[in-house]
Design an enzyme around this catalytic site. Structure first.
Site, PDB file in Angstrom:
ATOM      1  N   ARG A 179       0.819  -1.213   0.000  1.00 23.24           N
ATOM      2  CA  ARG A 179       0.000   0.000   0.000  1.00 23.24           C
ATOM      3  C   ARG A 179       0.855   1.267   0.000  1.00 23.24           C
ATOM      4  O   ARG A 179       0.348   2.356  -0.273  1.00 23.24           O
ATOM      5  CB  ARG A 179      -0.980  -0.018   1.178  1.00 23.24           C
ATOM      6  CG  ARG A 179      -2.070   1.043   1.047  1.00 23.24           C
ATOM      7  CD  ARG A 179      -3.287   0.766   1.895  1.00 23.24           C
ATOM      8  NE  ARG A 179      -2.954   0.349   3.242  1.00 23.24           N
ATOM      9  CZ  ARG A 179      -2.493   1.158   4.194  1.00 23.24           C
ATOM     10  NH1 ARG A 179      -2.326   2.439   3.948  1.00 23.24           N
ATOM     11  NH2 ARG A 179      -2.199   0.693   5.390  1.00 23.24           N
ATOM     12  N   TYR A 237     -13.350  10.345 -20.905  1.00 20.78           N
ATOM     13  CA  TYR A 237     -13.782   8.983 -20.598  1.00 20.78           C
ATOM     14  C   TYR A 237     -14.969   9.033 -19.620  1.00 20.78           C
ATOM     15  O   TYR A 237     -14.946   9.800 -18.643  1.00 20.78           O
ATOM     16  CB  TYR A 237     -12.600   8.237 -19.975  1.00 20.78           C
ATOM     17  CG  TYR A 237     -12.939   6.857 -19.505  1.00 20.78           C
ATOM     18  CD1 TYR A 237     -13.166   5.823 -20.417  1.00 20.78           C
ATOM     19  CD2 TYR A 237     -13.023   6.558 -18.151  1.00 20.78           C
ATOM     20  CE1 TYR A 237     -13.483   4.551 -19.987  1.00 20.78           C
ATOM     21  CE2 TYR A 237     -13.332   5.281 -17.716  1.00 20.78           C
ATOM     22  CZ  TYR A 237     -13.560   4.287 -18.640  1.00 20.78           C
ATOM     23  OH  TYR A 237     -13.872   3.024 -18.203  1.00 20.78           O
ATOM     24  N   LYS A 273      -5.501  -0.926 -20.638  1.00 19.94           N
ATOM     25  CA  LYS A 273      -5.602  -0.817 -22.090  1.00 19.94           C
ATOM     26  C   LYS A 273      -4.263  -1.176 -22.742  1.00 19.94           C
ATOM     27  O   LYS A 273      -3.846  -2.293 -22.635  1.00 19.94           O
ATOM     28  CB  LYS A 273      -6.103   0.581 -22.458  1.00 19.94           C
ATOM     29  CG  LYS A 273      -7.314   1.041 -21.626  1.00 19.94           C
ATOM     30  CD  LYS A 273      -8.569   0.224 -21.876  1.00 19.94           C
ATOM     31  CE  LYS A 273      -9.648   0.423 -20.824  1.00 19.94           C
ATOM     32  NZ  LYS A 273     -10.012   1.803 -20.547  1.00 19.94           N
ATOM     33  N   ASP A 301      -5.039  12.426 -19.604  1.00 15.35           N
ATOM     34  CA  ASP A 301      -5.276  10.994 -19.737  1.00 15.35           C
ATOM     35  C   ASP A 301      -4.710  10.598 -21.093  1.00 15.35           C
ATOM     36  O   ASP A 301      -5.253  10.960 -22.137  1.00 15.35           O
ATOM     37  CB  ASP A 301      -6.782  10.715 -19.647  1.00 15.35           C
ATOM     38  CG  ASP A 301      -7.104   9.230 -19.671  1.00 15.35           C
ATOM     39  OD1 ASP A 301      -6.320   8.468 -20.273  1.00 15.35           O
ATOM     40  OD2 ASP A 301      -8.142   8.845 -19.110  1.00 15.35           O
TER      41      ASP A 301
HETATM   42  C1  LIG Z   1     -10.632   2.567 -19.517  1.00 18.77           C
HETATM   43  C2  LIG Z   1     -10.249   3.964 -19.393  1.00 18.77           C
HETATM   44  C3  LIG Z   1     -10.108   4.581 -18.133  1.00 18.77           C
HETATM   45  C4  LIG Z   1     -10.416   3.863 -16.839  1.00 18.77           C
HETATM   46  O1  LIG Z   1      -9.555   2.788 -16.652  1.00 18.77           O
HETATM   47  P1  LIG Z   1      -9.940   1.492 -15.788  1.00 18.77           P
HETATM   48  O2  LIG Z   1      -8.684   0.701 -15.864  1.00 18.77           O
HETATM   49  O3  LIG Z   1     -11.120   0.860 -16.455  1.00 18.77           O
HETATM   50  O4  LIG Z   1     -10.270   1.964 -14.416  1.00 18.77           O
HETATM   51  C5  LIG Z   1      -9.703   5.901 -18.092  1.00 18.77           C
HETATM   52  N1  LIG Z   1      -9.469   6.604 -19.222  1.00 18.77           N
HETATM   53  C6  LIG Z   1      -9.602   6.053 -20.444  1.00 18.77           C
HETATM   54  C7  LIG Z   1      -9.331   6.889 -21.658  1.00 18.77           C
HETATM   55  C8  LIG Z   1      -9.992   4.727 -20.582  1.00 18.77           C
HETATM   56  O5  LIG Z   1     -10.135   4.199 -21.798  1.00 18.77           O
END
Ligand SMILES: *Cc1c(COP(=O)(O)O)cnc(C)c1O
Length: 379
Positions: free
Chosen positions: A43, A97, A194, A169
């Site tokens: 953690r 997102y 992803k 992001d």
């Molecule tokens: C999937 C996604 C997230 C969130 O990610 P998780 O791993 O599902 O929590 C955030 N931003 C984008 C652009 C995403 O495609």
């Protein structure tokens, strides 16, 4: 020695096995350590495999440090909540997102944190929402699901000028295609679920930035506790070894597919930053130095049922998530944007016939044939 990205993918951050001389990073599953010699605890973001994969990701993004989390949204939430308190204000890009929007809309209110979603390309609008208590500017480029492009450099300039923390992001680009730290962005977030994971079998997230900012997030993060296990850290590091070959292949496939769709008479519109017809293609070309990514969205002609079209595909699979080695397709109107008012949804371009295609690493001819056959069957 300065290394290129594909070399960093393979070699950065690994742990040398001094005991048994194995070739790859060992897994250290222990959650507890001899306190006389170590303060490691999962953690606290400081166990061996967590540190190893964090180092690999930081080197790929060109930042001093990085942290890994149990999900992408944990990285988003922990990063934002590390820099805002009650009474503060946040500026966000309009198209983000869905999970990020839901986080802001439901949780920020509870803590009296105000926010504005705006067209961040419009400097007038940016200046008009800026307040003395604004702390963060948050963007996503390319964005989900319409692949809109934000001029990253102009946002980091605005952020610096006004003493804000800029966050991007960077999930859709991956560190292979775009490194926002080079453009002056403070914090770079990925849903490692992803492209970094890339095999549709890991849930994880990451934030990259300077030692100073990352140490602040670490302090809050250990209170929020959304950490990652050693097993997943190890698996993520293993997966990133092939990030560069995967993403470069996905870039190539996606560009060919975007061109194919763009020239097809049963397609209304194609959204891909690599097409010269994309409204921000010139900006994308400047900031996406590795390629334009593996995500292509397109709208079928109204006469076609998107469900029937998807059912006719034989290689490309219908799934919610994205960025695996396998090609997958989804209807944002039926998944991520299902709860939105249909009229509002249409207005922002997320129509019932819009499909978001996550292009995989298969042979591109097979993918184009699959699309072509499905279009024929439904024409
Ligand atoms: C999937 C996604 C997230 C969130 O990610 P998780 O791993 O599902 O929590 C955030 N931003 C984008 C652009 C995403 O495609």
């Amino acid at each position: 020695m300065s290394k290129k990205k594909s070399t960093k993918c393979v070699h950065s951050g690994g742990i040398t096995d001094d005991k048994f001389f194995g070739n790859i990073t060992p897994i250290y599953p222990s959650i507890t350590y001899d306190y006389l010699n170590s303060d490691a605890y999962p953690r606290y973001f400081n166990t061996p495999n967590q540190l190893s994969v964090s180092k690999k990701i930081a080197e790929l993004e060109g930042t001093e440090d990085a942290l890994v989390f149990g999900s992408g949204l944990a990285a988003v939430a922990t990063s934002m909540f590390s820099f805002v308190s009650s009474g503060d204000h946040v500026i966000l890009q309009k198209s983000l997102y869905g999970g990020t929007i839901n986080l802001v809309n439901t949780e920020f209110k509870k803590f009296n944190i105000s926010y504005d979603y705006i067209d961040v390309a419009n400097l007038k609008e940016l200046n008009s929402v800026l307040r003395p208590n604004t702390k963060i500017i948050y963007i996503e480029s390319p964005s989900n699901p319409l692949l809109s492009i934000t001029d990253i450099k102009s946002i980091s300039n605005f952020s610096k000028k006004n003493n804000l923390i800029s966050i991007i992001d960077n999930t859709f680009s991956s560190p292979i295609n775009q490194n926002p730290a080079n453009l002056g962005i403070d914090l770079i977030i990925h849903s490692a679920t992803k492209y970094l994971g890339g095999h549709s079998d890991i849930l994880a997230g990451t934030v990259c930035g300077s030692n100073e900012l990352i140490s602040i997030i670490k302090k809050s993060g250990l209170n929020f506790g959304s950490n990652i296990s050693e097993y997943i850290s190890w698996l993520l590091e293993r997966s990133i070894k092939t990030l560069s070959v995967r993403v470069l292949k996905q870039n190539d496939n996606a560009l060919k597919i975007a061109n194919f769709l763009n020239n097809h008479n049963m397609i209304n519109k194609v959204y891909y930053p690599g097409l010269s017809s994309h409204d921000k293609h010139d900006i994308a070309k400047k900031q996406m130095t590795g390629g334009f990514g593996g995500m292509v969205s397109f709208e079928l002609k109204n006469s076609i049922s998107s469900d029937e079209f998807v059912k006719s595909l034989q290689v490309i699979q219908p799934t919610m998530s994205l960025a695996g080695v396998e090609s997958t397709i989804t209807s944002p109107a039926k998944t991520s944007h299902k709860k939105m008012d249909p009229k509002e949804r249409d207005e922002i371009g997320i129509t019932k016939n819009l499909l978001r295609f996550s292009v995989g690493i298969e042979d591109v001819d097979d993918l184009i044939n699959d699309l072509s056959n499905a279009l024929k069957l439904n024409g």
